[in-house]
Design a protein around this motif. Structure first.
Motif, PDB file in Angstrom:
ATOM      1  N   ASP A   1      41.135  40.566  47.232  1.00 44.58           N
ATOM      2  CA  ASP A   1      41.698  39.284  46.782  1.00 44.58           C
ATOM      3  C   ASP A   1      40.805  38.056  46.995  1.00 44.58           C
ATOM      4  OD1 ASP A   1      43.803  40.980  46.284  1.00 44.58           O
ATOM      5  OD2 ASP A   1      45.120  40.149  47.805  1.00 44.58           O
TER       6      ASP A   1
ATOM      7  N   GLN B   1      39.568  35.677  45.185  1.00 44.22           N
ATOM      8  CA  GLN B   1      39.766  35.127  43.850  1.00 44.22           C
ATOM      9  C   GLN B   1      39.663  33.610  43.881  1.00 44.22           C
ATOM     10  OE1 GLN B   1      43.190  38.190  43.798  1.00 44.22           O
ATOM     11  NE2 GLN B   1      43.296  37.138  41.824  1.00 44.22           N
TER      12      GLN B   1
ATOM     13  N   HIS C   1      36.813  46.345  44.148  1.00 46.10           N
ATOM     14  CA  HIS C   1      37.315  44.975  44.103  1.00 46.10           C
ATOM     15  C   HIS C   1      38.814  45.044  43.859  1.00 46.10           C
ATOM     16  CE1 HIS C   1      33.218  43.268  43.526  1.00 46.10           C
ATOM     17  NE2 HIS C   1      33.022  44.417  42.922  1.00 46.10           N
TER      18      HIS C   1
ATOM     19  N   GLN D   1      42.280  42.843  43.179  1.00 44.63           N
ATOM     20  CA  GLN D   1      42.624  41.551  42.595  1.00 44.63           C
ATOM     21  C   GLN D   1      44.142  41.423  42.563  1.00 44.63           C
ATOM     22  OE1 GLN D   1      41.012  41.328  38.649  1.00 44.63           O
ATOM     23  NE2 GLN D   1      40.771  39.111  38.748  1.00 44.63           N
ATOM     24  N   HIS D   2      44.657  40.369  43.204  1.00 43.26           N
ATOM     25  CA  HIS D   2      46.100  40.173  43.307  1.00 43.26           C
ATOM     26  C   HIS D   2      46.650  39.366  42.144  1.00 43.26           C
ATOM     27  CE1 HIS D   2      49.933  40.122  45.390  1.00 43.26           C
ATOM     28  NE2 HIS D   2      50.054  38.866  44.991  1.00 43.26           N
ATOM     29  N   ASP D   3      47.713  39.897  41.544  1.00 41.77           N
ATOM     30  CA  ASP D   3      48.443  39.188  40.498  1.00 41.77           C
ATOM     31  C   ASP D   3      49.751  38.702  41.092  1.00 41.77           C
ATOM     32  OD1 ASP D   3      49.865  38.268  38.319  1.00 41.77           O
ATOM     33  OD2 ASP D   3      49.892  40.196  37.263  1.00 41.77           O
TER      34      ASP D   3
ATOM     35  N   LEU E   1      47.436  32.815  41.733  1.00 40.69           N
ATOM     36  CA  LEU E   1      46.670  34.035  41.470  1.00 40.69           C
ATOM     37  C   LEU E   1      47.259  34.847  40.314  1.00 40.69           C
ATOM     38  CD1 LEU E   1      45.917  35.290  45.103  1.00 40.69           C
ATOM     39  CD2 LEU E   1      44.516  33.833  43.636  1.00 40.69           C
TER      40      LEU E   1
ATOM     41  N   LYS F   1      47.844  36.611  36.885  1.00 38.21           N
ATOM     42  CA  LYS F   1      46.906  37.149  35.896  1.00 38.21           C
ATOM     43  C   LYS F   1      46.821  36.196  34.703  1.00 38.21           C
ATOM     44  CE  LYS F   1      45.662  41.359  33.498  1.00 38.21           C
ATOM     45  NZ  LYS F   1      45.947  42.784  33.357  1.00 38.21           N
TER      46      LYS F   1
ATOM     47  N   TRP G   1      42.977  33.404  38.766  1.00 34.81           N
ATOM     48  CA  TRP G   1      42.937  34.868  38.689  1.00 34.81           C
ATOM     49  C   TRP G   1      41.536  35.464  38.882  1.00 34.81           C
ATOM     50  CZ3 TRP G   1      45.281  39.377  38.884  1.00 34.81           C
ATOM     51  CH2 TRP G   1      44.771  40.481  38.199  1.00 34.81           C
TER      52      TRP G   1
ATOM     53  N   HIS H   1      37.802  36.695  40.001  1.00 38.22           N
ATOM     54  CA  HIS H   1      37.129  36.879  41.282  1.00 38.22           C
ATOM     55  C   HIS H   1      36.236  35.672  41.550  1.00 38.22           C
ATOM     56  CE1 HIS H   1      38.192  41.167  41.419  1.00 38.22           C
ATOM     57  NE2 HIS H   1      38.026  41.116  40.114  1.00 38.22           N
TER      58      HIS H   1
ATOM     59  N   VAL I   1      37.637  48.240  39.928  1.00 39.33           N
ATOM     60  CA  VAL I   1      38.466  47.038  39.999  1.00 39.33           C
ATOM     61  C   VAL I   1      39.916  47.489  39.918  1.00 39.33           C
ATOM     62  CG1 VAL I   1      39.092  44.836  38.937  1.00 39.33           C
ATOM     63  CG2 VAL I   1      36.701  45.598  38.914  1.00 39.33           C
TER      64      VAL I   1
ATOM     65  N   GLU J   1      43.881  46.075  40.048  1.00 38.77           N
ATOM     66  CA  GLU J   1      44.825  44.960  40.002  1.00 38.77           C
ATOM     67  C   GLU J   1      46.093  45.397  40.720  1.00 38.77           C
ATOM     68  OE1 GLU J   1      45.431  43.885  35.920  1.00 38.77           O
ATOM     69  OE2 GLU J   1      43.284  43.547  35.579  1.00 38.77           O
TER      70      GLU J   1
END
Length: 168
Positions: free
Chosen positions: A4, A6, A42, A44-46, A53, A55, A60, A62, A74, A76
């Motif tokens: 995260d 981001q 990686h 990635q938080h939605d 954060l 999407k 959103w 990185h 990656v 999500e």
């Protein structure tokens, strides 16, 4: 595994504690892992519509210092855990990965959950002691949150290692 990191975590007020310092440290780890040909993950938080954060929002993507390269994994997610309702475990298994070096944001939420979830699935975990951060809360300041989680997770969940001492 970078959790995260981001753009949105740097855009709120107050900004995440020592964020630029931490992201530079994580970028250094990332460069070392890439130079050694190690797989990189990686996360990635939605946070959903309207969240910093979310999407598709400005927050959103990185952080540019740790942006994924083609071929890197990656994932999500919509929950605190990197493993909950994602294909992360399967992708790690398919890649033959059984040890994770974890750094990122937010210490007491997604970093903690990543460490605990990984251990529950049988991964060996290294938490980068100086490679995660968060915000102060009304109850406890960020320095204590980070120190507490390093201590707690170091008691059976992860090897807690300074970035300079991490090996891949």
């Amino acid at each position: 595994m970078i959790v995260d990191v981001q753009q949105g975590t740097f855009a709120v007020s107050p900004p995440i504690h020592r964020g630029e310092e931490i992201v530079r440290r994580i970028a250094g780890l990332l460069a070392r892992a890439r130079a050694e040909g190690r797989p990189v993950v990686h996360v990635q938080h939605d946070g959903g519509p309207g969240d910093v954060l979310g999407k598709g929002s400005a927050g959103w993507p990185h952080h540019p210092l740790v942006a994924p390269r083609p071929g890197e994994i990656v994932v999500e997610k919509r929950h605190s855990s990197s493993f909950h309702d994602t294909d992360l475990h399967q992708r790690l298994t398919d890649a033959g990965i059984d040890r994770l070096v974890i750094a990122g944001m937010q210490t007491e939420m997604c970093v903690d959950s990543a460490c605990r979830g990984a251990v529950a699935l049988g991964y060996r975990v290294v938490l980068v002691a100086d490679g995660h951060t968060t915000w102060d809360t009304p109850v406890i300041d960020v320095e204590r949150i980070v120190a507490h989680h390093n201590r707690l997770l170091g008691q059976g969940f992860a090897d807690v290692v300074a970035a300079a001492d991490v090996t891949f």
